[in-house]
Design an enzyme around this catalytic site. Structure first.
Site, PDB file in Angstrom:
ATOM      1  N   TRP A 282     -41.195  -8.818  -3.009  1.00 32.34           N
ATOM      2  CA  TRP A 282     -42.035  -8.270  -4.096  1.00 32.34           C
ATOM      3  C   TRP A 282     -41.570  -6.858  -4.460  1.00 32.34           C
ATOM      4  CZ3 TRP A 282     -45.095 -10.048  -7.723  1.00 32.34           C
ATOM      5  CH2 TRP A 282     -45.743 -11.262  -7.550  1.00 32.34           C
ATOM      6  N   TRP A 310     -59.987  -0.520 -23.976  1.00 36.32           N
ATOM      7  CA  TRP A 310     -60.287   0.287 -22.786  1.00 36.32           C
ATOM      8  C   TRP A 310     -61.384   1.287 -23.122  1.00 36.32           C
ATOM      9  CZ3 TRP A 310     -58.272  -2.274 -19.079  1.00 36.32           C
ATOM     10  CH2 TRP A 310     -56.980  -2.795 -19.124  1.00 36.32           C
ATOM     11  N   ASN A 345     -53.303  -3.006   1.355  1.00 34.10           N
ATOM     12  CA  ASN A 345     -52.962  -3.765   0.142  1.00 34.10           C
ATOM     13  C   ASN A 345     -54.134  -4.571  -0.413  1.00 34.10           C
ATOM     14  OD1 ASN A 345     -51.037  -4.932  -1.832  1.00 34.10           O
ATOM     15  ND2 ASN A 345     -51.517  -6.803  -0.714  1.00 34.10           N
ATOM     16  N   TRP A 363     -55.431   0.712 -17.023  1.00 32.09           N
ATOM     17  CA  TRP A 363     -54.707   0.677 -15.741  1.00 32.09           C
ATOM     18  C   TRP A 363     -53.854   1.926 -15.535  1.00 32.09           C
ATOM     19  CZ3 TRP A 363     -49.380   0.827 -15.900  1.00 32.09           C
ATOM     20  CH2 TRP A 363     -48.757   0.444 -17.083  1.00 32.09           C
ATOM     21  N   TRP A 386     -50.107  -2.577 -10.590  1.00 29.28           N
ATOM     22  CA  TRP A 386     -51.243  -2.296 -11.486  1.00 29.28           C
ATOM     23  C   TRP A 386     -51.269  -3.302 -12.623  1.00 29.28           C
ATOM     24  CZ3 TRP A 386     -55.687   0.284 -11.364  1.00 29.28           C
ATOM     25  CH2 TRP A 386     -55.870   1.181 -10.321  1.00 29.28           C
TER      26      TRP A 386
HETATM   27  P1  FAD Z   1     -46.395  -4.604   4.512  1.00 27.08           P
HETATM   28  O1  FAD Z   1     -47.426  -5.667   4.327  1.00 27.08           O
HETATM   29  O2  FAD Z   1     -45.978  -4.313   5.888  1.00 27.08           O
HETATM   30  O3  FAD Z   1     -45.161  -5.014   3.607  1.00 27.08           O
HETATM   31  C1  FAD Z   1     -43.821  -4.608   3.898  1.00 27.08           C
HETATM   32  C2  FAD Z   1     -43.217  -3.928   2.697  1.00 27.08           C
HETATM   33  O4  FAD Z   1     -43.137  -4.827   1.605  1.00 27.08           O
HETATM   34  C3  FAD Z   1     -44.015  -2.738   2.193  1.00 27.08           C
HETATM   35  O5  FAD Z   1     -43.734  -1.585   2.938  1.00 27.08           O
HETATM   36  C4  FAD Z   1     -43.543  -2.653   0.750  1.00 27.08           C
HETATM   37  O6  FAD Z   1     -42.314  -1.972   0.654  1.00 27.08           O
HETATM   38  C5  FAD Z   1     -43.329  -4.109   0.386  1.00 27.08           C
HETATM   39  N1  FAD Z   1     -44.508  -4.653  -0.293  1.00 27.08           N
HETATM   40  C6  FAD Z   1     -45.597  -5.218   0.276  1.00 27.08           C
HETATM   41  N2  FAD Z   1     -46.450  -5.656  -0.678  1.00 27.08           N
HETATM   42  C7  FAD Z   1     -45.889  -5.317  -1.864  1.00 27.08           C
HETATM   43  C8  FAD Z   1     -46.284  -5.483  -3.224  1.00 27.08           C
HETATM   44  N3  FAD Z   1     -47.419  -6.090  -3.567  1.00 27.08           N
HETATM   45  N4  FAD Z   1     -45.482  -4.993  -4.181  1.00 27.08           N
HETATM   46  C9  FAD Z   1     -44.317  -4.374  -3.896  1.00 27.08           C
HETATM   47  N5  FAD Z   1     -43.889  -4.204  -2.623  1.00 27.08           N
HETATM   48  C10 FAD Z   1     -44.669  -4.663  -1.628  1.00 27.08           C
HETATM   49  N6  FAD Z   1     -46.435  -0.290  -2.813  1.00 27.08           N
HETATM   50  C11 FAD Z   1     -45.605   0.765  -2.778  1.00 27.08           C
HETATM   51  O7  FAD Z   1     -44.685   0.798  -1.958  1.00 27.08           O
HETATM   52  N7  FAD Z   1     -45.774   1.816  -3.643  1.00 27.08           N
HETATM   53  C12 FAD Z   1     -46.775   1.838  -4.565  1.00 27.08           C
HETATM   54  O8  FAD Z   1     -46.878   2.796  -5.346  1.00 27.08           O
HETATM   55  C13 FAD Z   1     -47.679   0.740  -4.599  1.00 27.08           C
HETATM   56  N8  FAD Z   1     -48.718   0.722  -5.478  1.00 27.08           N
HETATM   57  C14 FAD Z   1     -49.572  -0.356  -5.486  1.00 27.08           C
HETATM   58  C15 FAD Z   1     -50.629  -0.383  -6.407  1.00 27.08           C
HETATM   59  C16 FAD Z   1     -51.522  -1.449  -6.434  1.00 27.08           C
HETATM   60  C17 FAD Z   1     -52.645  -1.487  -7.447  1.00 27.08           C
HETATM   61  C18 FAD Z   1     -51.364  -2.512  -5.515  1.00 27.08           C
HETATM   62  C19 FAD Z   1     -52.311  -3.678  -5.526  1.00 27.08           C
HETATM   63  C20 FAD Z   1     -50.314  -2.504  -4.611  1.00 27.08           C
HETATM   64  C21 FAD Z   1     -49.406  -1.445  -4.586  1.00 27.08           C
HETATM   65  N9  FAD Z   1     -48.318  -1.411  -3.677  1.00 27.08           N
HETATM   66  C22 FAD Z   1     -47.467  -0.340  -3.682  1.00 27.08           C
HETATM   67  C23 FAD Z   1     -47.979  -2.603  -2.869  1.00 27.08           C
HETATM   68  C24 FAD Z   1     -48.584  -2.676  -1.470  1.00 27.08           C
HETATM   69  O9  FAD Z   1     -49.956  -2.422  -1.499  1.00 27.08           O
HETATM   70  C25 FAD Z   1     -47.924  -1.718  -0.493  1.00 27.08           C
HETATM   71  O10 FAD Z   1     -46.518  -1.842  -0.551  1.00 27.08           O
HETATM   72  C26 FAD Z   1     -48.356  -2.050   0.944  1.00 27.08           C
HETATM   73  O11 FAD Z   1     -49.756  -1.972   1.055  1.00 27.08           O
HETATM   74  C27 FAD Z   1     -47.704  -1.065   1.887  1.00 27.08           C
HETATM   75  O12 FAD Z   1     -48.151  -1.250   3.186  1.00 27.08           O
HETATM   76  P2  FAD Z   1     -47.190  -1.827   4.307  1.00 27.08           P
HETATM   77  O13 FAD Z   1     -45.915  -1.075   4.308  1.00 27.08           O
HETATM   78  O14 FAD Z   1     -47.964  -1.869   5.572  1.00 27.08           O
HETATM   79  O15 FAD Z   1     -46.941  -3.294   3.761  1.00 27.08           O
END
Ligand code: FAD
Length: 487
Positions: A282, A310, A345, A363, A386
């Site tokens: 992702w 909006w 997340n 958003w 978003w």
């Molecule tokens: P883990 O569950 O351990 O996942 C491993 C890695 O996968 C993460 O470190 C991240 O690099 C990637 N990843 C996981 N989920 C997503 C996802 N949905 N989209 C893209 N990459 C993902 N992530 C960011 O890195 N930066 C942001 O600015 C960001 N903004 C977000 C805004 C919204 C509204 C939402 C719903 C999600 C957003 N995320 C963002 C995605 C996600 O929430 C975070 O990457 C995740 O919570 C990070 O925690 P983790 O490293 O423990 O994730």
């Protein structure tokens, strides 16, 4: 490359603040020349300026990289200013004639890098660009008809299918680090907040060592139950690698390699490793999309969503930002974000949905707040997610699917541990009412020491009414079926 072996080469660090598995550093070292490690803080040239939480992280990450280089007899040369001008100055001071860098793929940064490479070439300096931040370079994962994917699953399949096996690239053993020219003092950059210092409850270890430790800890504990555990906000059940990955303190290749090894060696079930790699995909999908559709940082990917009616609601926006909406799960998430620079997340999805659907606020307002407050703020991931929640993105959740913050709380935080941790004024409320405090009998509220509207807000919108309003708004824009080309 010329044979002038005494001349140094520059490694221009940006979002690759690590020494291992760093293609630019490896290639620079392979020249056999002395290597000048440089970081330039260009307040105008990096596309969107860093948010406050990102600057907090950057401060520690640069110090960590400097410490790692010092252990090897060198140090990080810091400069603040226009990147092109600073590079040219360094080149003049040192006689360097090659610059090695790992590319950034956000549209503005990418264009800026190309301009700089062009300008340096005109001065006789070669720039060498690498991909150190992604599993695959944007533009290299395309559909059978040569188009970018707009749907995640086929993108992921193509990404993982074509992923070449590569042996690990450790920290170069033969790194020659000369004393180099002077560096600015990072203390004078004042990246750490001072008045007030809102970062006191941040609990992170920025830097390559911290990133590797986070990966190891995750593989040894939470990965085994990742597929289910990742949805439980109260548990430390995800890797929390996102800021480390954003700043390039660890390479996604190293992460995927280690997780696959844990699966192959039988430490975790393959399904758990696969689910985790899906999340890494992702991240790739987000970056590829933004690179290929640069307008989506500002505008809806699906253009009809730019016509959403909006609302302007400064009070609602403030209640959302400060965790005072009256919906416990939403408030817990927003307070976790403020206190730690990170949010789980599942809760990110719920709070984002609350903003764009319950409050009908654009958003982009939420994206901007996340940009400023998240330590993992990442343009591509933030915008993509978003827009996913808002329904306007590529392969997005349909707009009419509106998260109910109460049932989400009851499902994913049934014992209320997450809410009690971040909304302590509700701590004494029995589980039955924890996610719906406004429905609790007055005697129960009194026993728990809660005065609604005083110690904890009443809901700022009614869920059913807000849902109906959001669906009405959707009717006003004519949602078109997605152009499925390239899936
Ligand atoms: P883990 O569950 O351990 O996942 C491993 C890695 O996968 C993460 O470190 C991240 O690099 C990637 N990843 C996981 N989920 C997503 C996802 N949905 N989209 C893209 N990459 C993902 N992530 C960011 O890195 N930066 C942001 O600015 C960001 N903004 C977000 C805004 C919204 C509204 C939402 C719903 C999600 C957003 N995320 C963002 C995605 C996600 O929430 C975070 O990457 C995740 O919570 C990070 O925690 P983790 O490293 O423990 O994730």
């Amino acid at each position: 490359m010329g044979s002038d072996t005494a001349r140094p080469v520059i490694v221009w660090f940006r979002r690759d603040l690590r020494l291992a598995e760093n293609p630019a550093l490896t290639a620079a070292t392979a020249t056999g020349r002395p290597v000048l490690p440089v970081y330039i803080l260009d307040d105008d040239g990096d596309g969107r300026p860093h948010g406050a939480a990102s600057l907090w992280w950057l401060d520690k990450s640069l110090r960590a990289l400097d410490a790692d280089l010092r252990q090897r007899g060198g140090r990080l040369i810091l400069r603040r200013g226009n990147a092109e001008a600073e590079l040219l100055r360094l080149i003049e001071q040192t006689g360097a004639d090659h610059v090695f860098m790992n590319r950034r793929f956000e549209p503005d940064a990418f264009a800026n890098d190309a301009d700089i490479a062009h300008a340096l070439k005109a001065e006789g300096v070669e720039c060498h660009g690498f991909n150190g931040s992604l599993l695959a370079r944007p533009g290299s994962v395309l559909s059978g008809t040569g188009k970018p994917y707009r749907v995640f699953t086929p993108f992921m399949k193509a990404l993982l299918q074509d992923l070449p096996e590569r042996p690990e690239t450790p920290v170069p053993a033969t790194l020659i680090l000369p004393a180099g020219p002077s560096s600015e003092d990072i203390d004078t950059w004042a990246l750490h907040p001072s008045v007030p210092d809102w970062s006191q409850s941040f609990d992170w270890t920025p830097g390559e060592v911290g990133a590797t430790e986070a990966l190891t800890a995750f593989i040894e504990s939470a990965l085994a139950d990742y597929a289910a555990g990742r949805d439980i906000p109260e548990r430390l059940s995800t890797s929390r690698l996102s800021p480390h990955l954003h700043f390039g303190e660890i390479s996604p290749r190293s992460v995927v390699r280690a997780v696959c090894a844990a699966s192959i060696q039988g430490h975790v079930a393959p399904a758990q490793a696969d689910k985790f790699i899906t999340e890494i995909a992702w991240r790739e999908f987000s970056t590829h999309l933004l690179h290929q559709f640069p307008f989506m940082a500002e505008r809806a990917f699906r253009p009809e969503y730019d016509n959403m009616p909006w609302r302007s609601d400064p009070e609602g926006l403030k209640a959302w930002k400060t965790g005072a909406t009256g919906y416990p799960l939403v408030d817990a998430g927003m307070r976790q974000l403020w206190a730690t620079g990170w949010m789980h997340n599942r809760v990110r999805m719920v709070v984002a949905s609350f903003l764009v659907k319950h409050l009908l606020i654009d958003w982009r307002e939420g994206e901007a707040w996340f940009w400023d407050t998240l330590v993992d703020a990442d343009l591509a991931s933030n915008v993509q997610n978003w827009q996913w929640v808002a329904g306007s993105g590529a392969d997005a959740a349909p707009y009419f699917r509106i998260f109910n913050p109460v049932t989400q709380g009851e499902k994913f935080d049934p014992a209320g541990r997450y809410v009690r941790r971040w909304v302590p004024e509700l701590r004494a409320l029995p589980d039955r009412w924890l996610h719906v405090p406004w429905t609790a009998p007055s005697a129960v509220l009194a026993d728990a020491g809660i005065r609604l509207g005083h110690t904890y807000p009443r809901p700022i919108v009614d869920h059913a009414e807000a849902r109906a309003r959001a669906l009405e708004a959707l009717k006003l824009i004519s949602v078109r079926p997605m152009d499925e080309e390239g899936v």
